[in-house]
Design an enzyme around this catalytic site. Structure first.
Site, PDB file in Angstrom:
ATOM      1  N   CYS A 241       3.374  44.178 -17.208  1.00  0.00           N
ATOM      2  CA  CYS A 241       3.171  45.317 -16.314  1.00  0.00           C
ATOM      3  C   CYS A 241       2.327  46.341 -17.061  1.00  0.00           C
ATOM      4  O   CYS A 241       2.247  46.306 -18.283  1.00  0.00           O
ATOM      5  CB  CYS A 241       4.503  45.935 -15.904  1.00  0.00           C
TER       6      CYS A 241
ATOM      7  N   CYS B 158       2.744  49.798 -16.579  1.00  0.00           N
ATOM      8  CA  CYS B 158       3.281  51.166 -16.548  1.00  0.00           C
ATOM      9  C   CYS B 158       3.671  51.704 -17.926  1.00  0.00           C
ATOM     10  O   CYS B 158       3.631  52.907 -18.149  1.00  0.00           O
ATOM     11  CB  CYS B 158       4.454  51.266 -15.569  1.00  0.00           C
TER      12      CYS B 158
ATOM     13  N   CYS C 100       1.750  51.193 -12.443  1.00  0.00           N
ATOM     14  CA  CYS C 100       1.794  49.778 -12.824  1.00  0.00           C
ATOM     15  C   CYS C 100       0.443  49.071 -12.721  1.00  0.00           C
ATOM     16  O   CYS C 100       0.346  47.861 -12.869  1.00  0.00           O
ATOM     17  CB  CYS C 100       2.845  49.055 -11.993  1.00  0.00           C
TER      18      CYS C 100
ATOM     19  N   LYS D 207      10.793  43.148  -5.555  1.00  0.00           N
ATOM     20  CA  LYS D 207      11.189  44.288  -6.385  1.00  0.00           C
ATOM     21  C   LYS D 207      11.123  45.530  -5.510  1.00  0.00           C
ATOM     22  O   LYS D 207      10.071  45.862  -4.966  1.00  0.00           O
ATOM     23  CB  LYS D 207      10.242  44.420  -7.571  1.00  0.00           C
TER      24      LYS D 207
ATOM     25  N   ARG E  58      13.257  54.096 -17.141  1.00  0.00           N
ATOM     26  CA  ARG E  58      11.982  54.797 -17.369  1.00  0.00           C
ATOM     27  C   ARG E  58      12.087  55.715 -18.579  1.00  0.00           C
ATOM     28  O   ARG E  58      11.089  55.986 -19.242  1.00  0.00           O
ATOM     29  CB  ARG E  58      11.549  55.519 -16.096  1.00  0.00           C
TER      30      ARG E  58
ATOM     31  N   LYS F 115      15.233  42.227  -7.457  1.00  0.00           N
ATOM     32  CA  LYS F 115      15.537  43.373  -8.316  1.00  0.00           C
ATOM     33  C   LYS F 115      15.505  44.655  -7.508  1.00  0.00           C
ATOM     34  O   LYS F 115      14.549  44.828  -6.767  1.00  0.00           O
ATOM     35  CB  LYS F 115      14.484  43.414  -9.422  1.00  0.00           C
TER      36      LYS F 115
ATOM     37  N   SER G  55      18.860  49.171 -14.841  1.00  0.00           N
ATOM     38  CA  SER G  55      19.403  50.231 -15.685  1.00  0.00           C
ATOM     39  C   SER G  55      20.374  51.146 -14.941  1.00  0.00           C
ATOM     40  O   SER G  55      21.402  51.539 -15.497  1.00  0.00           O
ATOM     41  CB  SER G  55      18.250  51.047 -16.271  1.00  0.00           C
TER      42      SER G  55
ATOM     43  N   TYR H  10      21.809  44.343 -19.135  1.00  0.00           N
ATOM     44  CA  TYR H  10      22.030  45.044 -20.402  1.00  0.00           C
ATOM     45  C   TYR H  10      23.421  44.738 -20.953  1.00  0.00           C
ATOM     46  O   TYR H  10      23.730  45.088 -22.088  1.00  0.00           O
ATOM     47  CB  TYR H  10      21.811  46.555 -20.208  1.00  0.00           C
TER      48      TYR H  10
HETATM   49  C1  PBG Z   1       8.131  47.849 -15.016  1.00  0.00           C
HETATM   50  C2  PBG Z   1       9.578  47.632 -14.894  1.00  0.00           C
HETATM   51  C3  PBG Z   1      10.585  48.525 -14.464  1.00  0.00           C
HETATM   52  C4  PBG Z   1      11.797  47.856 -14.635  1.00  0.00           C
HETATM   53  C5  PBG Z   1      11.506  46.590 -15.125  1.00  0.00           C
HETATM   54  N1  PBG Z   1      10.116  46.463 -15.250  1.00  0.00           N
HETATM   55  C6  PBG Z   1      10.517  49.928 -14.042  1.00  0.00           C
HETATM   56  C7  PBG Z   1       9.888  50.323 -12.789  1.00  0.00           C
HETATM   57  O1  PBG Z   1       9.429  49.504 -11.986  1.00  0.00           O
HETATM   58  O2  PBG Z   1       9.824  51.529 -12.583  1.00  0.00           O
HETATM   59  C8  PBG Z   1      13.150  48.444 -14.353  1.00  0.00           C
HETATM   60  C9  PBG Z   1      14.292  47.848 -15.092  1.00  0.00           C
HETATM   61  C10 PBG Z   1      15.542  48.645 -15.063  1.00  0.00           C
HETATM   62  O3  PBG Z   1      15.666  49.697 -14.388  1.00  0.00           O
HETATM   63  O4  PBG Z   1      16.465  48.231 -15.756  1.00  0.00           O
HETATM   64  N2  PBG Z   1       7.413  48.002 -13.853  1.00  0.00           N
END
Ligand code: PBG
Length: 327
Positions: free
Chosen positions: A121, A123, A131, A196, A206, A249, A275, A314
């Protein structure tokens, strides 16, 4: 089927041994994948405030955590990089000496049996935190594809077992597959973050990955939380473009999507307990409001029962250890 009193479901709940014998869904450590946040340097171990037990680490310290994961029987790790420099196009993403690339090489050298997956990615690598690349304030889909492909090839060249694009650009699986094949990495599988969803559950991540968008949000590319049919279209499109495994996700609030994707595609399916899901359980447990270990295991079992073959969490190491001791 017979009904009460011929059929008494409680008969099979009478003892632990009977319950274990008829249990339909089981968790095992090798189905769990641990996310890790890697940065440059040595001896770095920086706690992530909103994710107790998670750290940003340098490669040497990352190996300590990866060894613990492997010893607990965890199946794999998912690597995120925090680069030394960020720019508008995220060029540090394909730096062959970047933290993720270094981490992959170290892991394959030290722990060859652990599956090493890299998050692909932009980002974490762009100075604006989106991203893909921005053109006129908007994330430009087609211009981002080449950058993602370059990043994925760099990860494969370092030795990644699997690359996992999480950007949600249209056409990125095909672009990455083509680039991998052209570079001779036809044996590297793609785990696509296919469905996602945009939302609030990624907040703690983040902070961990230092990837908060500097302006706007991700609703222009991540999915709307109300859409289930569209999730199936996203998944089928990724499969047609060459995804070897697909992902839903977040996991917990989207278990209906997990179930439908598994039932309708039969493809190897990962679900990401993100997370925010992790932070909520940790926070409630810290207050003594819930039993952390039991809620952790129930949340993971629910994701498996819905249809996920693999869970990115996690909790991977703690859950794997608990499975080893209690079965
Ligand atoms: C990158 C990415 C993200 C997550 C995994 N890959 C963040 C987002 O899309 O903002 C989130 C993982 C998590 O919250 O544990 N794009």
């Amino acid at each position: 089927m017979p009904s009460y009193p011929e059929y008494r479901p409680r008969r099979l709940r009478r003892t632990p041994a009977l319950r274990a014998m008829v249990r339909e869904t089981r968790l095992s450590p090798e189905q769990l994948i641990l996310p890790l946040f890697v940065r440059s340097g040595t001896g770095v171990r920086q706690p992530v405030g909103s994710m107790p037990g998670c750290f940003q680490t340098s490669v040497d310290e990352m190996l300590v955590d990866a060894r613990a994961a492997a010893a607990a029987g965890v199946g794999g790790v998912l690597l995120f990089g925090i680069p030394d420099y960020k720019d508008a196009e995220g060029s540090s993403a394909w730096d062959d000496a970047g933290p993720v690339q270094e981490a992959v090489r170290a892991l394959k050298r030290e722990l060859p049996g652990l599956v090493v997956i890299t998050d692909v990615c932009m980002c974490e690598y762009t100075d604006h935190g989106h991203c893909g690349v921005l053109v006129g304030g908007d994330v430009d889909n087609d211009a981002s594809l080449a950058l993602l492909a370059r990043e994925a090839v760099s990860h494969a060249r370092a030795g990644a077992d699997v690359v996992a694009p999480s950007d949600m650009m249209d056409g990125r699986v095909a672009a990455i597959r083509r680039a991998l094949d052209d570079a001779g990495h036809h044996a590297t599988p793609i785990l696509a973050y296919s469905a996602k969803f945009a939302g609030a559950f990624y907040g703690p991540f983040r902070e961990a990955a230092e990837s908060t968008p500097q302006s706007g949000d991700r609703r222009g590319y991540q999915m709307d939380a109300g859409n289930a049919d569209e999730a199936l279209r996203e998944v089928w499109q990724d499969i047609e473009e060459g995804a070897d495994m697909v992902m839903v996700k977040p996991a917990g609030p989207f278990l209906d999507i997990v179930a439908r994707v598994k039932q309708e595609t039969g493809y190897p399916l990962a679900a990401y307990q993100v997370s925010g899901e992790f932070a909520m359980i940790q926070a409630a447990a810290e207050r003594g409001w819930i039993d952390r270990d039991r809620v952790m295991m129930e949340s993971l079992l629910g994701i498996r029962r819905a249809g996920a073959d693999m869970i990115i969490t996690y909790f991977a190491v703690d859950a794997a250890r608990l499975l080893r001791t209690t079965g």
